[in-house]
Design a protein around this motif. Structure first.
Motif, PDB file in Angstrom:
ATOM      1  N   HIS A 116     -98.399 -55.981  18.263  1.00 39.04           N
ATOM      2  CA  HIS A 116     -99.729 -56.443  17.874  1.00 39.04           C
ATOM      3  C   HIS A 116     -99.764 -57.067  16.489  1.00 39.04           C
ATOM      4  O   HIS A 116    -100.790 -57.605  16.076  1.00 39.04           O
ATOM      5  CB  HIS A 116    -100.709 -55.257  17.912  1.00 39.04           C
ATOM      6  N   THR A 118     -98.225 -59.717  13.407  1.00 38.76           N
ATOM      7  CA  THR A 118     -97.516 -60.976  13.224  1.00 38.76           C
ATOM      8  C   THR A 118     -96.121 -60.697  12.676  1.00 38.76           C
ATOM      9  O   THR A 118     -95.813 -59.577  12.239  1.00 38.76           O
ATOM     10  CB  THR A 118     -98.252 -61.887  12.235  1.00 38.76           C
ATOM     11  N   LYS A 157     -96.680 -63.751  16.937  1.00 37.29           N
ATOM     12  CA  LYS A 157     -96.422 -62.388  17.401  1.00 37.29           C
ATOM     13  C   LYS A 157     -94.999 -62.328  17.986  1.00 37.29           C
ATOM     14  O   LYS A 157     -94.453 -63.355  18.417  1.00 37.29           O
ATOM     15  CB  LYS A 157     -97.439 -61.996  18.480  1.00 37.29           C
TER      16      LYS A 157
END
Length: 385
Positions: A116, A118, A157
């Protein structure tokens, strides 16, 4: 797909230079393992292992599944308790230190990235947990992402990255806190062959440029030979041999190392004489060979001899020096090489390998042909069984 890394961002104390000269410190070893034992109930996974890993070294623990290499790595990291023995980091005993207090980071096989977050947040997360402010963590994360050439993916992601890119994110995250030692537990095993080979070179460049000690675990012999400054070959909880890649490959100590590292021919021989550092040996049917003597193997000993197939050639007639007589069974084409399988006149199946090239005088012979196997000087190696 090679990377060119930027300026080294960290060097352990014994690696730092002053006016271009290396500055000596109290110890040149990053890790010292002393008589380490690991037991799980009645099972002994590690049997009094002792080894030293040098500062700024790419060191590999190599062996088959269940040999104890990952257990040893986890003991260095602090994820496994040491049943007996000691482990020192730059001279300091770390056996009682919990993992989070050891200046050691680990890159795992599955990367363990937060899906979840970056890429930038993944790399900076650990720094924030260690007390850095958010701005400090983001700045540092940006530095290491630039080093591994992933700056342009900072906002993505993990699911939006390839396997090789995810691996480099995991490396960046592990390197961000400037660990003294980086542990890598088979991090390339999930990659396809071509990418894995490219990443081997990238990892070696990264280790060289950062000056951090890398301890790498793998069961892949070629991987170990490609990247390592030194290799510890392990089996059944013990170190079978420790040395650099050429020493391990060209001068294996015993049958396990010779058979596990690369490809070899193993022959049962009897030592007839040992004179001036040379051992004269014979096979059961009378074929005779001479090789360098090995300490602990004397006249009358029945031992095994290792002969690497790429150091052998075939001819229709015996040449000057040692030759073995055999009959060709088949030729196997594998792209870069041609392997000839033959039956020795007084021994087991035997393999000779030659490069797939029209240059040179290496020849192939049709199945059924009687041939002589000729060997380079120093090709034969006696083994301590």
């Amino acid at each position: 797909m090679l990377l060119t890394f930027g300026r080294p961002f960290y060097a352990p104390a014994s690696n730092r230079t002053k006016g271009g000269a290396r500055v000596a410190t109290e110890t040149s070893n990053a890790i010292d393992v002393q008589n380490a034992v690991k037991r799980y109930g009645d099972f002994t996974a590690l049997k009094r292992v002792s080894l030293s890993i040098r500062d700024n070294e790419f060191f590999t623990l190599l062996g088959p599944s269940g040999c104890g290499k990952t257990t040893l790595l986890r003991m260095i990291a602090g994820f496994e308790d040491v049943t007996e023995g000691a482990i020192h980091l730059f001279g300091d005993d770390i056996v009682t230190l919990p993992p989070h207090k050891r200046p050691i980071n680990t890159v795992f096989q599955n990367y363990a990235l937060f899906p979840h977050m970056t890429v930038l947040d993944n790399v900076g997360f650990g720094l924030e947990m260690l007390g850095s402010t958010k701005s400090e963590a983001r700045a540092r994360a940006g530095e290491v992402l630039e080093m591994v050439q992933l700056s342009q993916f900072a906002a993505r992601k993990p699911s939006q990255l390839s396997g090789g890119q995810q691996q480099r994110v995991a490396l960046a995250r592990a390197l961000a806190p400037r660990p003294k030692v980086l542990l890598l537990d088979e991090p390339l095993s999930a990659l396809d062959l071509k990418l894995r080979k490219a990443m081997q070179i990238e990892l070696k460049h990264l280790q060289r440029d950062t000056g951090i000690t890398f301890i790498f675990v793998t069961h892949d012999q070629e991987e170990a030979l490609t990247m390592s400054d030194r290799i510890a070959v392990m089996s059944a909880g013990e170190v079978q041999q420790l040395g650099d890649a050429r020493e391990i490959y060209d001068r294996p100590r015993n049958m396990f190392v010779a058979d596990f590292i690369g490809e070899t021919n193993l022959l049962e021989v009897t030592v007839d004489t040992v004179t001036d550092g040379q051992a004269a040996c014979h096979l059961g049917g009378g074929n005779r060979l001479t090789c360098d003597a090995v300490e602990g193997i004397g006249q009358g000993a029945k031992v095994h001899m290792s002969l690497r197939p790429e150091r052998l050639t075939l001819s229709a007639d015996p040449t000057q020096g040692d030759s073995l007589k055999g009959r060709v069974r088949e030729n196997i084409f594998s792209g870069t090489d041609i392997s000839t399988i033959l039956d020795l006149a007084d021994g087991p199946e035997f393999r000779v390998r030659a490069p797939n090239s029209s240059r040179g005088d290496r020849r192939t012979f049709d199945p059924g042909t009687e041939v002589f196997v000729n060997m380079e000087q120093g090709a034969a190696r006696l083994l301590i069984d």
